[in-house]
Design an enzyme around this catalytic site. Sequence first.
Site, PDB file in Angstrom:
ATOM      1  N   ASP A 179       0.873  -1.180   0.000  1.00 10.18           N
ATOM      2  CA  ASP A 179       0.000   0.000   0.000  1.00 10.18           C
ATOM      3  C   ASP A 179       0.910   1.229   0.000  1.00 10.18           C
ATOM      4  OD1 ASP A 179      -1.929   1.916   0.256  1.00 10.18           O
ATOM      5  OD2 ASP A 179      -2.655   1.273   2.215  1.00 10.18           O
ATOM      6  N   LYS A 186     -14.327  -3.118 -12.357  1.00 12.19           N
ATOM      7  CA  LYS A 186     -14.676  -1.995 -11.493  1.00 12.19           C
ATOM      8  C   LYS A 186     -15.790  -2.417 -10.551  1.00 12.19           C
ATOM      9  CE  LYS A 186     -18.053  -0.260 -14.814  1.00 12.19           C
ATOM     10  NZ  LYS A 186     -18.450   0.782 -15.749  1.00 12.19           N
ATOM     11  N   TYR A 241       1.476  13.889   1.609  1.00  2.91           N
ATOM     12  CA  TYR A 241       1.779  14.066   3.027  1.00  2.91           C
ATOM     13  C   TYR A 241       3.001  13.256   3.422  1.00  2.91           C
ATOM     14  CZ  TYR A 241      -1.997  10.470   2.965  1.00  2.91           C
ATOM     15  OH  TYR A 241      -2.829   9.420   2.664  1.00  2.91           O
ATOM     16  N   ASP A 277      -6.247   1.118   6.046  1.00  2.00           N
ATOM     17  CA  ASP A 277      -5.619  -0.029   6.709  1.00  2.00           C
ATOM     18  C   ASP A 277      -6.554  -1.233   6.713  1.00  2.00           C
ATOM     19  OD1 ASP A 277      -3.345   1.438   7.264  1.00  2.00           O
ATOM     20  OD2 ASP A 277      -4.070   2.101   9.213  1.00  2.00           O
ATOM     21  N   SER A 321     -10.813   4.292  -4.122  1.00  2.00           N
ATOM     22  CA  SER A 321     -11.347   5.663  -4.082  1.00  2.00           C
ATOM     23  C   SER A 321     -11.229   6.383  -5.416  1.00  2.00           C
ATOM     24  CB  SER A 321     -10.641   6.478  -2.988  1.00  2.00           C
ATOM     25  OG  SER A 321     -10.693   5.813  -1.752  1.00  2.00           O
ATOM     26  N   GLY A 354      -8.906   5.085   9.345  1.00  2.00           N
ATOM     27  CA  GLY A 354      -8.410   3.719   9.307  1.00  2.00           C
ATOM     28  C   GLY A 354      -8.994   2.843   8.224  1.00  2.00           C
ATOM     29  N   THR A 355      -9.774   3.427   7.309  1.00  2.00           N
ATOM     30  CA  THR A 355     -10.387   2.608   6.262  1.00  2.00           C
ATOM     31  C   THR A 355      -9.341   2.031   5.300  1.00  2.00           C
ATOM     32  OG1 THR A 355     -10.817   4.616   4.989  1.00  2.00           O
ATOM     33  CG2 THR A 355     -12.616   3.765   6.339  1.00  2.00           C
ATOM     34  N   ASN A 372      -4.405   4.769  -3.936  1.00  2.00           N
ATOM     35  CA  ASN A 372      -5.620   5.493  -4.250  1.00  2.00           C
ATOM     36  C   ASN A 372      -5.413   6.188  -5.601  1.00  2.00           C
ATOM     37  OD1 ASN A 372      -4.185   7.948  -3.759  1.00  2.00           O
ATOM     38  ND2 ASN A 372      -4.782   7.920  -1.592  1.00  2.00           N
TER      39      ASN A 372
END
Length: 343
Positions: free
Chosen positions: A87, A196, A97, A211, A157, A208-209, A119
Amino acid sequence: MSAEPPVPETSVLAIASHQWKGTRASAQEITDLWEGLKQSYLDNFDVMLSGYVPGAAAIEAVGNIAKELRQKSVAKGPGGDFFWVLDPVMGDNGRLYVGDDVVPAYKSLIHHADLILPNQFEAELLSGVKISDPASLEEAIRVLHQEYGVPHIVITSVSVPLLSSSSTNSSSSQPPRAMSVVGSTMTSDRRPRLFKITYPVFDCYFSGTGDMFAALMVVRMREAVTQYHSGNNSNAVNNVDGVDGKGVKKLGDVPAWLSPDDVDALSLPLTRAAEKVLASMHEVLERTCKSMTAEMAQKKQAAGGALDDKTLHLLKTRATELKLARNLGCLRDPTIEYRAEKM
């Protein structure tokens, strides 16, 4: 209910370095911990899951561990069945970030991974393709398959509108906003097999979604590969060994767990895994959201409405902590409501 678990005994090494207070793990600390595990003969891992890592040097240290585990697995032969789920946590919504040096560090490593879970923004950073429509989304995945050789990709996402051809994914009770997960397993010549899954978005912030998604993908991918049968592309078998009467090699012993080229996108183990993961997440998030609404109403009533914005924010943040322990049934046996479709 079967006494046997759907997933064989699997040793998973999970590496992530989240920080709220205190210090982040350095590259040397990650290496030292790994050396300590080896000295204690605790280095026999089937799967590695790596998440947020704070800097380029630490990412390199994590990559070295993955490469060492791969070499150890191959040396056992035959098989080469070690599986690395990466990930590449770098940012979201157009904002990094992490430090700028993290992006090239990941780009230099992803060809060693078996499954990556970026993402949409992270997929753009890794592929160099700005995702603005379905065509550019497919191009980003093509680049990651063909130029980097990543066997399995799931982009989480995805905000680009993707028209659904299925009426089963619509319901008057769903929230008005929707997003998609887009995945692909490459063929032997690195062509994508795209699918999809479109799902509703709750009007609520959860921590935490990412993870949770990554951890569930490890379990469900292992499960789907275990249940897969190379001689039956429908994947509808209950053979733990995954070997047919002709002695076909188990998919779990195939490097990167790559399905044969004739397997359809909707029959891929990755597709089956993603459907179950999203089903579990939808159920847990729905119940967490309902719990949060009730808890916040109770807090406001108890305070007589005298809560400032900061206090409300902190109380809401606490109330939206994922309700995992109370909803184990959602993790074990979710109802699949949102099905995969071909791109």
